[in-house]
Design an enzyme around this catalytic site. Structure first.
Site, short mmCIF file in Angstrom:
data_model
loop_
_atom_site.label_atom_id
_atom_site.label_comp_id
_atom_site.label_asym_id
_atom_site.label_seq_id
_atom_site.Cartn_x
_atom_site.Cartn_y
_atom_site.Cartn_z
CD GLU A 231 -2.87 -7.78 2.25
OE1 GLU A 231 -2.77 -6.58 1.90
OE2 GLU A 231 -3.34 -8.12 3.34
CB ALA B 85 -0.87 -0.01 1.25
#
Ligand code: COA
Length: 259
Positions: free
Chosen positions: A113, A66
């Site tokens: 992810e 992120a």
């Protein structure tokens, strides 16, 4: 549509979506999430595309997680909304066509992810994998605690989530986190070979196979077996089933149309 943070290129029946922020190691900003979802919405209904490959621009990273700079100023509500059901992760998870992650370097946090939301992972020998959220005083939020144990087992997933340590590509392959590893200069060729092979199969059977395999980790055996036989039966309503069986009996290559 044109995008700022991603590119989409088509090669025959395969589309390649590249996260294009190499100076930030392709970190997943909110713009990447939004553009990724928009691109998948387009590709979902584009019948010319039968397989999707997702990768990162540059030599160094697939996705380094992120975008940490966006964490500052986030409230629980805005952060929760950012990872909502229409997140990039979930758009990949529910994408009806096969998705291959081509992992060409650092594959960290949200990057790992995102790779795990794909159906198959191909990696270069220099790829590195981790869930480093713990080092920031937070935890996985894009599916890491759920998909990682399903792929590599609870003990190994726990160690990755609790230490944040990186594992190398050979370890990731041994764990089953990635399907295959290749020298960097062969990764693209090998990934495209696999994508093109899958793209020749019957699209509806691909979609239903994908749904059935995904259901295996989301249900018990009896429900899964029932779902599989229902999906198998649906294949018998397709033109491609007729074509596949006729081609076998006539000893020729089938031409699947996705009907
Ligand atoms: N979010 C935002 N920016 C990131 C980033 C991330 N997750 N990962 C890397 N970047 C940026 C760096 O800030 C740097 O930007 P700058 O040149 O403007 O300073 C640029 O990408 C290059 O990264 P850098 O750290 O200089 O490269 P490195 O080779 O020294 O280290 C890593 C590579 C991957 C080890 C390191 O960048 C890192 O630890 N990144 C964060 C990984 C992470 O914790 N991800 C999970 C987030 S939940």
């Amino acid at each position: 549509m044109s995008y700022e943070t991603i590119t989409v290129e088509k090669s025959g029946k395969v589309a390649v979506l590249t996260i294009n922020r190499p100076d930030k190691l392709n970190a997943l900003s909110s713009k990447v999430h939004a553009e990724g979802v928009a691109a998948l919405d387009e590709l979902r209904v584009d019948d010319s595309v039968r397989v999707l490959v997702i990768t990162g621009a540059g030599e160094k990273a697939f996705i380094a997680g992120a975008d940490i700079s966006e964490f500052e100023g986030q409230t629980p509500v805005t952060q929760r909304n950012a990872f909502h059901e229409r997140s990039f992760f979930n758009s990949i998870d529910t994408f009806p066509k096969p998705v291959i992650a081509m992992v060409n370097g650092f594959c960290l946090g949200g990057g790992n992810e995102l790779a795990m939301a794909c159906d198959i992972r191909m990696a270069s020998e220099n790829a590195r994998f981790s869930q480093p959220e713990i080092n920031l005083g937070i935890m996985c939020g894009g599916g890491g605690t759920q998909r990682l144990p399903r792929l590599i087992g609870e003990g190994r997933a726990m160690e990755m989530a609790l230490t944040g340590d990186m594992i190398d590509a050979a370890t990731a392959e041994r764990f089953g986190l990635v399907n295959h590893i290749y020298p960097s200069d062969q990764l693209e060729v090998e990934t495209m070979k696999l994508a093109e092979k899958i793209a020749e199969k019957a699209p509806i059977a691909l979609q239903l196979s994908k749904e059935a395999v995904k259901f295996a980790s989301r249900s018990n055996l009896d429900e899964g077996l029932r779902r599989e036989v229902d999906l198998f039966a649906i294949c018998f309503s397709t033109e491609d089933k007729k074509e596949g069986v006729s081609a076998f009996l006539e000893k020729r290559k089938p031409e699947f149309k996705g009907k």
